[in-house]
Design a protein around this motif. Structure first.
Motif, PDB file in Angstrom:
ATOM      1  N   ALA A 187       0.900  -1.178  -0.131  1.00  0.00           N
ATOM      2  CA  ALA A 187      -0.061   0.115   0.106  1.00  0.00           C
ATOM      3  C   ALA A 187       0.808   1.180  -0.045  1.00  0.00           C
ATOM      4  CB  ALA A 187      -0.959  -0.042   1.258  1.00  0.00           C
ATOM      5  N   SER A 188       0.270   2.303  -0.463  1.00  0.00           N
ATOM      6  CA  SER A 188       0.927   3.842  -0.480  1.00  0.00           C
ATOM      7  C   SER A 188       0.797   4.176   1.169  1.00  0.00           C
ATOM      8  CB  SER A 188       0.148   4.508  -1.335  1.00  0.00           C
ATOM      9  OG  SER A 188      -0.980   4.982  -0.706  1.00  0.00           O
ATOM     10  N   GLU A 189       1.364   5.321   1.322  1.00  0.00           N
ATOM     11  CA  GLU A 189       1.530   5.932   2.719  1.00  0.00           C
ATOM     12  C   GLU A 189      -0.157   6.349   2.803  1.00  0.00           C
ATOM     13  OE1 GLU A 189       5.735   7.961   2.540  1.00  0.00           O
ATOM     14  OE2 GLU A 189       4.140   9.164   1.885  1.00  0.00           O
ATOM     15  N   PHE A 190      -0.824   6.820   1.895  1.00  0.00           N
ATOM     16  CA  PHE A 190      -2.112   7.228   2.347  1.00  0.00           C
ATOM     17  C   PHE A 190      -2.991   5.905   2.555  1.00  0.00           C
ATOM     18  CE2 PHE A 190      -6.442   8.295   0.529  1.00  0.00           C
ATOM     19  CZ  PHE A 190      -6.699   9.370   1.410  1.00  0.00           C
ATOM     20  N   GLY A 191      -2.805   4.971   1.681  1.00  0.00           N
ATOM     21  CA  GLY A 191      -3.403   3.410   1.960  1.00  0.00           C
ATOM     22  C   GLY A 191      -3.344   3.113   3.189  1.00  0.00           C
ATOM     23  N   GLU A 231       1.892  10.254   0.755  1.00  0.00           N
ATOM     24  CA  GLU A 231       1.975  10.355  -0.820  1.00  0.00           C
ATOM     25  C   GLU A 231       0.889   8.918  -1.262  1.00  0.00           C
ATOM     26  OE1 GLU A 231       3.521  11.536  -3.098  1.00  0.00           O
ATOM     27  OE2 GLU A 231       5.185  12.588  -2.044  1.00  0.00           O
ATOM     28  N   ARG A 232       0.171   9.364  -2.441  1.00  0.00           N
ATOM     29  CA  ARG A 232      -0.885   8.488  -2.839  1.00  0.00           C
ATOM     30  C   ARG A 232      -0.259   7.245  -3.711  1.00  0.00           C
ATOM     31  NH1 ARG A 232      -2.527  12.563   0.454  1.00  0.00           N
ATOM     32  NH2 ARG A 232      -4.939  12.775   0.358  1.00  0.00           N
ATOM     33  N   VAL A 233       0.954   7.220  -3.936  1.00  0.00           N
ATOM     34  CA  VAL A 233       1.634   6.273  -4.733  1.00  0.00           C
ATOM     35  C   VAL A 233       2.489   5.579  -4.052  1.00  0.00           C
ATOM     36  CG1 VAL A 233       2.523   5.687  -6.852  1.00  0.00           C
ATOM     37  CG2 VAL A 233       0.731   7.330  -7.050  1.00  0.00           C
TER      38      VAL A 233
END
Length: 444
Positions: A193-197, A234-236
């Motif tokens: 997962a990304s940081e946001f996830g 970060e989203r990615v």
């Protein structure tokens, strides 16, 4: 914990607060303690409010965190009185009627408008120590305006370091919630997962969002771990994912936990070994949380221990003692070993010399330490050593002529992983330390 146990702990907690308050009011020459829960702040040039945050002085007495416009009145010799705002409102959710074991220990007056509080507050505001924000002022010509008398604050804040058994129970509950969320976040990291996830997975597992959590989650992948308060999310996800540093807490009844863990990707064996070494050193530091220990010395000892880790991994070329004496250790460990925790993540009076005021200075060369008091039973502190690869600080080392103290090739090998921090919340007792964080991870 059973309901009867919780009720008993709360009753004892209130009795302790009553005793402290009586002394604090005597110190300040007042008859009543009056504490507003606080009011929302409207954003400048907008019609939206900032997220509401309850007055810590209010939630010390009551497990209420979403009740703006309410008031607490404490008069020695009388039961505490809660003036509870339950407005008639179809725009927002109205607070439910007070409920729980705590209500039997408090006299409650329900009001429908903020102004109605005036008829239930003491008649003479001049005889009241009113603790809160200026915007909580109430009444014609702001009769009830917070005055925050220093002798009263000095006494109450100083003694807030001594947590009651009720408070330890609330901190333990917050910690179990935080540990559950940490485990979910690690699973999300392992799944790519990304940081946001990862942040969303954490909030879901904690059952809390940004307005409930005690502070903004630090979710740092790879080199972002070198930013001490990294909150960009970060989203990615990065390619490849090398490391994951998570500094995130949770809340329970107004009390906070503060937990940090660092994880390495399966391909980063050297970094995982470094994480393990910091973790082992951190657990030895936690064992130092004992009555009579000067927290400043614990911080200085941490620098020596971490310098030993740096030397063992070939990151520095000088002895641990020289690394500490010359400031080399501070380039890798630039923050304090921890702080007090309770109603606030960074609890008050960390530098207080006594309950009459005064300051205990930080050690020279260590400007970011947040606690300088000698530990006593009832104190709850964080122990959070870290090692980071921060370009700015390493460049400063070179500029200061300390470049030969560092093996730059070894540093370069670890730079993509950012840094390591391990943080537990530890209770100082009459005997050995009680590590709430390790206890919760073991139970999970």
């Amino acid at each position: 914990m059973t309901s009867s146990t919780a009720a008993s702990l709360y009753a004892d907690h209130l009795a302790i607060l009553q005793t402290r308050t009586a002394t604090a009011l005597e110190r300040g020459g007042f008859d009543h303690l009056v504490v507003p829960s606080g009011t929302p702040h409207t954003q400048l040039f907008d019609d939206r409010d900032y997220p509401y945050a309850v007055n810590p002085q209010f939630k010390h007495w009551l497990p209420l965190t979403r009740n703006p416009g309410s008031w607490l009145v404490v008069t020695p010799g009388a039961r505490p009185k809660l003036i509870y705002l339950q407005p008639r409102d179809y725009w927002h959710v109205v607070p439910e009627a007070p409920q729980g074991d705590w209500v039997s220990h408090v006299d409650i007056e329900v009001i429908r408008t903020p102004e109605e509080a005036m008829q239930h507050l003491p008649k003479n505001a001049q005889r009241c120590a009113i603790l809160g924000e200026a915007q909580s002022a109430l009444g014609k010509y702001a009769a009830f305006k917070p005055n925050n008398p220093q002798p009263v604050l000095d006494y109450l804040d100083y003694h807030r370091a001594y947590k009651t058994p009720y408070e330890i129970a609330m901190l333990r509950a917050a910690t179990h919630r935080g540990v559950r969320a940490h485990r979910a976040a690690e699973r999300a990291f392992r799944a790519g997962a990304s940081e946001f996830g990862i942040h969303l997975a954490y909030c879901q597992a904690a059952g809390q969002d940004a307005n409930d959590l005690p502070y903004a989650n630090i979710v740092a992948l790879n080199a972002h771990g070198a930013v001490l308060h990294y909150t960009e999310l970060e989203r990615v996800p990065p390619k490849p994912a090398r490391s994951f540093l998570l500094d995130a807490g949770a809340s329970h009844a107004g009390y906070a936990c503060d937990i940090t863990r660092t994880h390495a990707h399966a391909d980063e064996a050297d970094f995982q070994a470094l994480v393990n070494a910091v973790d082992a050193a951190q657990q030895r530091m936690c064992e130092q949380v004992r009555a009579g220990v000067d927290y400043r010395q614990l911080h200085l000892d941490a620098h020596l221990a971490l310098s030993g880790v740096l030397r063992d991994f070939g990151l520095i070329t000088v002895s641990p003692e020289e690394a500490v004496a010359t400031g080399v250790s501070s380039a890798f460990f630039p923050h304090g070993i921890g702080h007090g925790i309770g109603l606030q993540v960074h609890d008050v009076a960390g530098f207080a010399a006594s309950d009459r005021g005064g300051t205990i200075a930080r050690p020279d060369g260590h400007p970011y330490l947040r606690l300088t008091r000698t530990l006593e039973p009832g104190f709850v502190v964080t122990i959070e050593p870290g090692l980071y690869f921060i370009d700015m600080l390493l460049e400063d080392l070179r500029a200061a002529g300390r470049g030969t103290s560092v093996d730059w090739d070894r540093v370069e090998a670890f730079r993509p992983c950012g840094g390591i921090r391990i943080e537990d919340n530890v209770v100082c007792t009459d005997a050995g330390p009680l590590n709430l964080t390790r206890e919760a991870f073991a139970a999970a």
